[in-house]
Motif scaffolding. Sequence first.
Motif, PDB file in Angstrom:
ATOM      1  N   PRO A  47      75.005 -16.111 -24.927  1.00  0.00           N
ATOM      2  CA  PRO A  47      74.217 -17.341 -24.979  1.00  0.00           C
ATOM      3  C   PRO A  47      72.743 -17.105 -24.695  1.00  0.00           C
ATOM      4  O   PRO A  47      72.380 -16.339 -23.803  1.00  0.00           O
ATOM      5  N   ILE A  48      71.877 -17.795 -25.461  1.00  0.00           N
ATOM      6  CA  ILE A  48      70.434 -17.724 -25.272  1.00  0.00           C
ATOM      7  C   ILE A  48      69.984 -19.037 -24.628  1.00  0.00           C
ATOM      8  O   ILE A  48      70.208 -20.111 -25.166  1.00  0.00           O
ATOM      9  N   TYR A  49      69.360 -18.935 -23.466  1.00  0.00           N
ATOM     10  CA  TYR A  49      68.959 -20.117 -22.720  1.00  0.00           C
ATOM     11  C   TYR A  49      67.561 -20.611 -23.098  1.00  0.00           C
ATOM     12  O   TYR A  49      67.233 -21.781 -22.869  1.00  0.00           O
ATOM     13  N   GLY A  50      66.740 -19.723 -23.639  1.00  0.00           N
ATOM     14  CA  GLY A  50      65.389 -20.109 -24.021  1.00  0.00           C
ATOM     15  C   GLY A  50      64.651 -18.918 -24.601  1.00  0.00           C
ATOM     16  O   GLY A  50      65.079 -17.768 -24.467  1.00  0.00           O
ATOM     17  N   LEU A  51      63.533 -19.197 -25.279  1.00  0.00           N
ATOM     18  CA  LEU A  51      62.697 -18.160 -25.879  1.00  0.00           C
ATOM     19  C   LEU A  51      61.311 -18.199 -25.250  1.00  0.00           C
ATOM     20  O   LEU A  51      60.773 -19.276 -24.975  1.00  0.00           O
ATOM     21  N   ILE A  52      60.732 -17.018 -25.037  1.00  0.00           N
ATOM     22  CA  ILE A  52      59.380 -16.888 -24.502  1.00  0.00           C
ATOM     23  C   ILE A  52      58.514 -16.228 -25.564  1.00  0.00           C
ATOM     24  O   ILE A  52      58.812 -15.124 -26.020  1.00  0.00           O
ATOM     25  N   PHE A  53      57.458 -16.919 -25.961  1.00  0.00           N
ATOM     26  CA  PHE A  53      56.603 -16.476 -27.059  1.00  0.00           C
ATOM     27  C   PHE A  53      55.223 -16.130 -26.524  1.00  0.00           C
ATOM     28  O   PHE A  53      54.609 -16.904 -25.790  1.00  0.00           O
ATOM     29  N   LEU A  54      54.734 -14.939 -26.891  1.00  0.00           N
ATOM     30  CA  LEU A  54      53.398 -14.484 -26.503  1.00  0.00           C
ATOM     31  C   LEU A  54      52.514 -14.444 -27.743  1.00  0.00           C
ATOM     32  O   LEU A  54      52.906 -13.904 -28.776  1.00  0.00           O
ATOM     33  N   PHE A  55      51.319 -14.998 -27.633  1.00  0.00           N
ATOM     34  CA  PHE A  55      50.403 -15.013 -28.765  1.00  0.00           C
ATOM     35  C   PHE A  55      48.964 -14.980 -28.260  1.00  0.00           C
ATOM     36  O   PHE A  55      48.694 -15.213 -27.078  1.00  0.00           O
ATOM     37  N   LYS A  56      48.048 -14.681 -29.174  1.00  0.00           N
ATOM     38  CA  LYS A  56      46.631 -14.663 -28.817  1.00  0.00           C
ATOM     39  C   LYS A  56      46.130 -16.094 -28.703  1.00  0.00           C
ATOM     40  O   LYS A  56      46.254 -16.886 -29.636  1.00  0.00           O
ATOM     41  N   TRP A  57      45.552 -16.400 -27.545  1.00  0.00           N
ATOM     42  CA  TRP A  57      45.088 -17.752 -27.281  1.00  0.00           C
ATOM     43  C   TRP A  57      43.832 -18.062 -28.091  1.00  0.00           C
ATOM     44  O   TRP A  57      42.866 -17.306 -28.095  1.00  0.00           O
TER      45      TRP A  57
END
Length: 326
Positions: A47-57
């Motif tokens: 099970p996947i509880y959530g995703l964390i996304f990193l990007f250039k601000w």
Amino acid sequence: MSDAGNWCLIESDPGVFTELISGMGVSGIQVEEVFSLDETSLDKLKPIYGLIFLFKWQGAQSSMPHPDSQDDANDHVFFAKQIINNACATQAILSILMNNSDIELGDDLSNFKSFTADFPPDLKGLAISNSDLIRSVHNSFSRSDPFINEMQDSSAQGDEDLFHFISYVPVHGALYELDGLSSGPVNLGPCNEENWTEKANQVIMERMRKYSESEIHFSLMAVTKDRIETLQEQLDEFSGLLMSLGDADQEQRREFESQISILQYEYEQEKTKRARWKRENQLRQHNFIPLTYNLLRILAERKKLQPLVNAAKAKKRLERERSDKK
């Protein structure tokens, strides 16, 4: 945002995020890097509880809310404003942990969630910044480098690339984007609890399309159930099924034995990965400056430092000459 508390930058690494979660008292959870959001790849992580996304601000750029979303998210979504610089990694983690009832938070975070339940987003963010536990766990990955602040050109800070973590998490049948720098949680519309990552994939791809084709600085991680626990449960299940088989059902027995072998291999691979994460985190958290200083000092006292410097310069000069001839 405030600079109070001097929160450190956090590397986008699943081993680092897994230790941050463990340090806050949450067990049975790990973080995995996601290279593809296709169903085949994600099935292995469920099970996947959530995703964390990193990007250039690039300034405020929240996703557009679903046109039919009329609910008051503050009633059922834990959302905290980010009021401390560099806290986005930990806040992205908390956004997922605090919004999933299947995750055992442990005493400390459970008490924190109860204490801040009726707080508005800005006070929740302030409570995070004032939490000794959360701050100390976050800063356990601070780099011990006294030269960084002295050598950094403050006039160039405006030209530096800034990166930011946000979360995607399903809550009450809807997908939410939780970004501490936004005004509030963004309801992206209804989603299937089993396949909510399909909608998240669409939103993330839309975000990435807003950047130039040359931009590659993105990272995606999934907060999942502990893989070692999951694999052990599967091993126990197939071992029990194997023991229950009669001698006559040889084809089924071979199938179970094959599956057990695969699971045992994956289990050992996971343990090896955890040992590597532990070693890498120890290196990240260790201060090598005294060792380096004393090594250079001893070499200088023994008159061996300058010859090594001269040899390195000569090697570099030779490499440059060979490169120019090509």
